[in-house]
Design a protein around this motif. Structure first.
Motif, PDB file in Angstrom:
ATOM      1  N   GLN A 505       1.226  -1.366  -0.285  1.00 28.22           N
ATOM      2  CA  GLN A 505      -0.520   0.187  -0.198  1.00 28.22           C
ATOM      3  C   GLN A 505       0.669   2.027  -0.048  1.00 28.22           C
ATOM      4  O   GLN A 505       0.404   2.420  -1.063  1.00 28.22           O
ATOM      5  CB  GLN A 505      -1.058   0.054   0.710  1.00 28.22           C
ATOM      6  CG  GLN A 505      -2.038   1.165   1.767  1.00 28.22           C
ATOM      7  CD  GLN A 505      -2.630   0.835  -0.113  1.00 28.22           C
ATOM      8  OE1 GLN A 505      -3.195  -0.132  -0.219  1.00 28.22           O
ATOM      9  NE2 GLN A 505      -2.615   1.676  -0.770  1.00 28.22           N
ATOM     10  N   CYS A 514       2.491  -2.064  -7.162  1.00 26.75           N
ATOM     11  CA  CYS A 514       2.399  -3.844  -6.011  1.00 26.75           C
ATOM     12  C   CYS A 514       3.503  -4.397  -6.226  1.00 26.75           C
ATOM     13  O   CYS A 514       3.594  -5.214  -5.930  1.00 26.75           O
ATOM     14  CB  CYS A 514       1.211  -4.064  -6.474  1.00 26.75           C
ATOM     15  SG  CYS A 514       0.293  -5.398  -7.683  1.00 26.75           S
ATOM     16  N   PHE A 527      -5.115  -6.248  -4.408  1.00 22.10           N
ATOM     17  CA  PHE A 527      -3.831  -4.891  -5.144  1.00 22.10           C
ATOM     18  C   PHE A 527      -3.560  -4.283  -6.332  1.00 22.10           C
ATOM     19  O   PHE A 527      -3.262  -3.275  -6.964  1.00 22.10           O
ATOM     20  CB  PHE A 527      -2.043  -4.533  -4.496  1.00 22.10           C
ATOM     21  CG  PHE A 527      -2.292  -5.288  -2.827  1.00 22.10           C
ATOM     22  CD1 PHE A 527      -2.717  -3.735  -2.729  1.00 22.10           C
ATOM     23  CD2 PHE A 527      -1.894  -6.078  -2.238  1.00 22.10           C
ATOM     24  CE1 PHE A 527      -2.588  -4.231  -0.596  1.00 22.10           C
ATOM     25  CE2 PHE A 527      -1.665  -5.878  -0.797  1.00 22.10           C
ATOM     26  CZ  PHE A 527      -2.264  -5.204  -0.501  1.00 22.10           C
TER      27      PHE A 527
END
Length: 568
Positions: A505, A514, A527
């Motif tokens: 994140q 990601c 993600f």
């Protein structure tokens, strides 16, 4: 408004065609409408439905996103029904018989042994592990592209999921058989591992998908050439393409996307395609290379490829510098890039990693400075050029607090210095196993803009330190990509997962990705949505449905294809 009414009419026709053919309603009212011959009696009982549909379509004028899925540009998960795979034992056994016949019933060309099924489902160094039930029913070992084509024709006919397999080194559950009891694994490594043709003049080489990249490099080395990517040990060309690999050399030679000339692949229905011929550039049509590279076996099975070769540096050395902090090391790499100094590689190992390398004894040198350390590969045509570049790198490093700088004087020293970087992952694994045979390693990666590199790494290191978990970080400092290796036991998995989620994140919030080179697999699907948003992922799903409408190719990887899929 005409467009909306046409869409409404088309949707209504599709709906009534789906009604049970034996129903009285269908024969009396829906059948004439579905075939374009309605009378007033046909319309009367369903007038309410027409009015309701028209009203629903009209809502689109006021901002509601009501799609006609037949004409939409994207496919949302909610528009799909669950895929229907072959669960009939008799039909499945019939298909297996035909698959064996394609391989001439040669027992060396297929396996149902527990050991093979297990090894084609999971790996101890992976992050996401298969359950006991998640195993393929059979592993097939084709000899060539035509074999793969015939295999996929059968699997397409019988709606059997197919997972391509080559080196088995991926980390995010890429080859995990999510569809229990009905999956076929196609392993390209056993027989499709030949180097087919080298063209030294054009600097490219044609290979089969099962060629290990190290073997290719050994072959090219004899010609004073090299393959530009250097992923993890054991990776093979098919997997390198599927996962869009890179490695330590990406800073100089680019990632897999920049190193593929063309691809031979087999589509879900058995169609064989070759993406293009051998030009170094082309503006002819869609970039099919770009579509397949990084698709993780969800769009096609890569069987052959032509990849670029690079001229091996006439001279090359390795330099190593230790820094007071990760931030200082990252600032050093940024300055080197900004000054336009061309290096072959820039790699960062944090203080924890250097400590583990010392303890592991994996290199001859066991007195590494246990501080954040940069490893540089420096190449040139002669010793004078290399010396000049080494001097420039040393100058910049010292400006950023480098307190020990050394460089290799000969080939043996060069191998020894670089070895610390190459053994990083295995050093971490061995460190964990030495303490506890049940220890696990979570290996993950992210990539961020260079300006955010040190900030994201330092925040991640702080969280790891506060957690009490043993960990190490390795970074491709030249392109903002770093890996985190975290040791944990089963009781610590949820804590580790939370740390990894925060790390990813953090990278996304810093306008990063990601995954820089590991791929999405099953582990980072949520993600991908977080990173890109729904519309781009819905577009990917639309492409998947266009190329693989039965959803048989490596199901459930990268993004969800089943509305009943409850996994994150």
């Amino acid at each position: 408004m005409w467009r909306l009414n046409v869409g409404c009419s088309q949707a209504l026709k599709r709906s009534v065609r789906r009604l049970p053919k034996e129903s009285r309603f269908f024969n009396s009212y829906a059948k004439p409408l579905a075939h374009g011959k309605p009378s007033w009696k046909s319309w009367a009982p369903i007038g309410g439905l027409i009015i309701g549909s028209a009203a629903g379509a009209s809502l689109g004028l006021f901002g509601w996103d009501i799609r006609n899925d037949e004409f939409a540009s994207v496919t949302t998960l909610g528009e799909l029904e669950s895929p229907r795979y072959c669960q009939d034992k008799g039909k499945f056994d019939e298909a297996i018989t035909k698959l064996k016949e394609i391989l001439k019933n040669d027992p060396e060309c297929y396996s149902i042994s527990k050991a093979d099924l297990d090894s084609h489902s999971d790996s101890y160094f992976g992050t996401h592990h298969a359950t006991e039930e998640q195993r393929p029913r059979i592993v097939l070992f084709p000899h060539n592209t035509q074999d793969v084509s015939e295999i996929l024709k059968i699997c397409h006919e019988y709606s059997i999921p197919v997972i391509p397999f080559s080196g088995g080194t991926s980390l995010e559950g890429h080859f995990l058989p999510t569809r229990i009891g009905c999956t076929v694994m196609v392993d390209l490594s056993k027989y499709m591992n030949k180097i087919l043709q080298l063209d030294k003049l054009d600097l490219d080489v044609e290979v089969q998908a099962g060629v290990p990249w190290e073997d290719l490099n050994d072959y090219l080395n004899e010609q004073n050439l090299l393959f530009g990517c250097d992923p993890g040990p054991g990776a093979q060309i098919g997997g390198c393409i599927a996962n869009s690999c890179s490695g330590t050399n990406a800073y100089r030679y680019g990632t897999m996307k920049e190193n593929v000339v063309n691809i031979t692949a087999v589509l879900a229905d058995g169609t064989i395609i070759k993406t293009k011929k051998r030009p170094r550039k082309s503006s002819a049509g869609y970039n099919l290379n770009g579509l397949l590279i990084g698709s993780e076996g969800t769009l096609a099975v890569v069987t052959e490829a032509t990849v670029k070769c690079h001229v091996r540096p006439v001279k090359e050395t390795v330099a190593v510098g230790s820094f007071p902090s990760v931030g200082a090391a990252a600032a050093c790499t940024s300055r080197i890039i900004q000054e336009g100094i061309q290096l072959n590689a820039m790699e960062l190992l944090d203080d924890n990693m250097m400590q583990i390398v010392n303890k592991s004894g994996a290199t001859y040198k066991t007195d590494w400075v246990e501080a954040p350390t940069l490893f540089f590969k420096i190449g040139g045509r002669n010793d004078n050029i290399i010396s000049e570049v080494v001097g420039e790198v040393k100058r910049i490093a010292e400006k950023h607090g480098c307190h020990k700088f050394e460089f290799a004087k000969d080939d043996d020293e060069k191998l020894e210095l670089w070895e610390a970087r190459k053994v990083a992952l295995w050093s971490v694994i061995n460190e964990g196993k030495a303490k506890d045979s049940n220890i696990n390693v979570w290996t993950t990666d992210v990539a961020v803009p260079l300006s955010q590199f040190s900030k994201v790494i330092e925040a991640t290191k702080k969280e790891l330190k506060d957690s009490g978990l043993q960990s190490a970080i390795v970074g491709h400092a030249g392109d903002g990509n770093f890996h985190s290796f975290i040791l944990y036991n089963n009781q610590e998995r949820s804590k580790t997962s939370k740390i990894v989620d925060n790390m990813v994140q953090r990278a996304i919030d810093a306008e990063g990705t990601c995954t820089g080179e590991h791929g999405v697999g099953i582990g980072k699907r949520k993600f991908l949505l977080e990173e890109l948003g729904e519309a781009p992922v819905d577009l990917m799903r639309r492409l998947k449905m266009a190329m693989d409408p039965k959803r048989i190719l490596n199901p459930d990887k990268i993004f969800k294809i089943d509305p009943e899929d409850r996994e994150e």
